[in-house]
Write a protein that holds these residues in place. Structure first.
Motif, short mmCIF file in Angstrom:
data_model
loop_
_atom_site.label_atom_id
_atom_site.label_comp_id
_atom_site.label_asym_id
_atom_site.label_seq_id
_atom_site.Cartn_x
_atom_site.Cartn_y
_atom_site.Cartn_z
N VAL A 119 17.81 40.96 -5.97
CA VAL A 119 18.37 40.06 -4.65
C VAL A 119 17.09 39.28 -4.34
O VAL A 119 17.31 38.39 -4.09
N GLN A 120 16.02 40.06 -4.34
CA GLN A 120 14.71 39.05 -4.38
C GLN A 120 14.87 37.81 -5.19
O GLN A 120 14.31 36.64 -4.60
N ASN A 121 14.95 37.98 -6.41
CA ASN A 121 14.96 37.10 -7.38
C ASN A 121 15.98 35.89 -6.80
O ASN A 121 15.75 34.69 -7.08
N LEU A 122 17.35 36.53 -6.46
CA LEU A 122 18.15 35.28 -6.18
C LEU A 122 17.89 34.66 -4.82
O LEU A 122 18.15 33.42 -4.63
N THR A 123 16.95 35.14 -4.07
CA THR A 123 16.48 34.72 -2.77
C THR A 123 15.71 33.82 -3.01
O THR A 123 15.68 32.55 -2.64
N ASP A 124 14.70 33.97 -4.04
CA ASP A 124 13.63 33.09 -4.53
C ASP A 124 14.43 31.78 -5.35
O ASP A 124 13.83 30.66 -5.06
N MET A 125 15.31 32.07 -5.88
CA MET A 125 16.20 31.16 -6.57
C MET A 125 16.84 30.01 -5.50
O MET A 125 16.91 28.85 -5.55
N VAL A 126 17.31 30.47 -4.47
CA VAL A 126 17.53 29.87 -3.20
C VAL A 126 16.60 28.78 -2.71
O VAL A 126 16.70 27.59 -2.77
N ALA A 127 15.30 29.38 -2.90
CA ALA A 127 14.03 28.52 -2.21
C ALA A 127 13.89 27.50 -3.08
O ALA A 127 13.71 26.29 -2.90
N VAL A 128 13.78 27.70 -4.60
CA VAL A 128 13.70 26.69 -5.62
C VAL A 128 14.86 25.89 -5.56
O VAL A 128 14.60 24.49 -5.75
N GLY A 129 16.14 26.16 -5.27
CA GLY A 129 17.10 25.31 -5.33
C GLY A 129 16.89 24.30 -4.17
O GLY A 129 17.17 22.90 -4.44
N HIS A 130 16.57 24.65 -2.88
CA HIS A 130 16.29 23.80 -1.86
C HIS A 130 14.99 22.87 -2.04
O HIS A 130 15.22 21.66 -1.92
N SER A 131 14.13 23.23 -2.95
CA SER A 131 13.16 22.48 -3.52
C SER A 131 13.69 21.40 -4.26
O SER A 131 13.09 20.14 -4.20
N LEU A 132 14.40 21.75 -5.15
CA LEU A 132 15.03 20.74 -6.19
C LEU A 132 15.93 19.92 -5.55
O LEU A 132 15.67 18.52 -5.90
N ALA A 133 16.79 20.33 -4.45
CA ALA A 133 17.33 19.23 -3.89
C ALA A 133 16.57 18.28 -3.37
O ALA A 133 16.98 16.74 -3.19
N GLY A 134 15.53 18.53 -2.53
CA GLY A 134 14.31 17.65 -2.09
C GLY A 134 14.01 16.53 -3.13
O GLY A 134 13.69 15.32 -2.94
N LEU A 135 13.49 17.08 -4.33
CA LEU A 135 13.01 16.64 -5.41
C LEU A 135 13.91 15.68 -5.90
O LEU A 135 13.44 14.31 -6.48
N ASN A 136 15.20 15.92 -6.01
CA ASN A 136 16.13 14.88 -6.54
C ASN A 136 16.34 13.70 -5.77
O ASN A 136 16.98 12.67 -6.20
N ARG A 137 15.80 13.46 -4.58
CA ARG A 137 15.72 12.54 -3.86
C ARG A 137 14.68 11.53 -3.86
O ARG A 137 14.16 10.48 -3.25
N GLN A 138 13.57 12.27 -4.92
CA GLN A 138 12.43 11.44 -5.15
C GLN A 138 12.40 11.42 -6.73
O GLN A 138 11.93 12.29 -7.55
N ALA A 139 12.61 10.44 -7.32
CA ALA A 139 12.81 10.49 -8.81
C ALA A 139 11.51 10.25 -9.39
O ALA A 139 11.26 10.61 -10.73
#
Length: 205
Positions: A119-139
């Motif tokens: 569960v903690q790994n999945l929660t960490d995955m969410v945090a990484v996913g939000h980070s990726l979403a931000g990076l997608n706006r910065q090529a």
């Protein structure tokens, strides 16, 4: 004269002392003999199982919703797999161990520890996913983007390893007939090792 008349005889004091000791010693014996100890342990295990299950399911549902919003499909799939594992685990505990002569606390603790780490790994995955979403706006952040993608891949692979250990151990545990048989379970030893690793990793993160 008055004190001498009412003083207790030594043999009466001896009888009272022996009776008091016997009564004190008989309480835990009767507690076991009439099944009160087993009832209390069963109630404790039942309440613990329900409490931990509800907490994990709530955390898992929160992670699943976020993973769905972030379109991390592999993470959503793992969340669904863990849901089934948690339901099976609760069923095994309720039907296989509660009220029985033994409860394999080593297995129960190890399995729960691994489940919590997934569960903690999945929660960490969410945090990484939000980070990726931000990076997608910065090529221009391609290197960091690749690093975060690799982080998700690592978390997914670790969870797959945990799923295998949980499933393999659960099958063997369901067929166990005595406490002594647990010591001979290779899968249990591996699960305990994974739980210890997960616990150590959790304290480091």
């Amino acid at each position: 004269m008055f004190a001498w008349w009412f003083q207790a005889h030594w043999w009466l004091l001896g009888i009272y002392t022996v009776a008091a000791v016997l009564i004190a010693l008989s309480v835990p014996l009767l507690y076991r003999l009439f099944g009160y100890k087993m009832q209390d342990e069963a109630l404790w295990l039942h309440e613990r199982n329900l409490r931990e299950h509800a907490t994990l399911m709530q955390r898992l549902e929160n992670a699943r919703e976020s993973l769905t919003e972030l379109n991390i499909t592999a993470g959503v799939k793992q969340a669904n797999i863990l849901t089934d594992i948690l339901d099976d685990y609760r069923s095994v505990v309720e039907t296989r161990f509660i009220g029985k002569q033994f409860a394999p606390i080593t297995y129960l603790n190890a399995a729960r520890s691994v489940q919590e780490h997934v569960v903690q790994n999945l929660t960490d995955m969410v945090a990484v996913g939000h980070s990726l979403a931000g990076l997608n706006r910065q090529a221009a952040q391609s290197d960091l983007h690749q690093e975060q993608q690799q982080r998700i891949t690592t978390l997914l692979a670790e969870n797959d390893k945990f799923f295998t250990a949980l499933n393999e151990t659960a099958v063997e545990v369901a067929n166990i007939r005595s406490v002594s048989e647990f010591a001979r379970l290779d899968t249990l030893a591996r699960l305990v090792s994974l739980a210890q690793t997960a616990s150590h990793t959790g304290t480091q993160s």
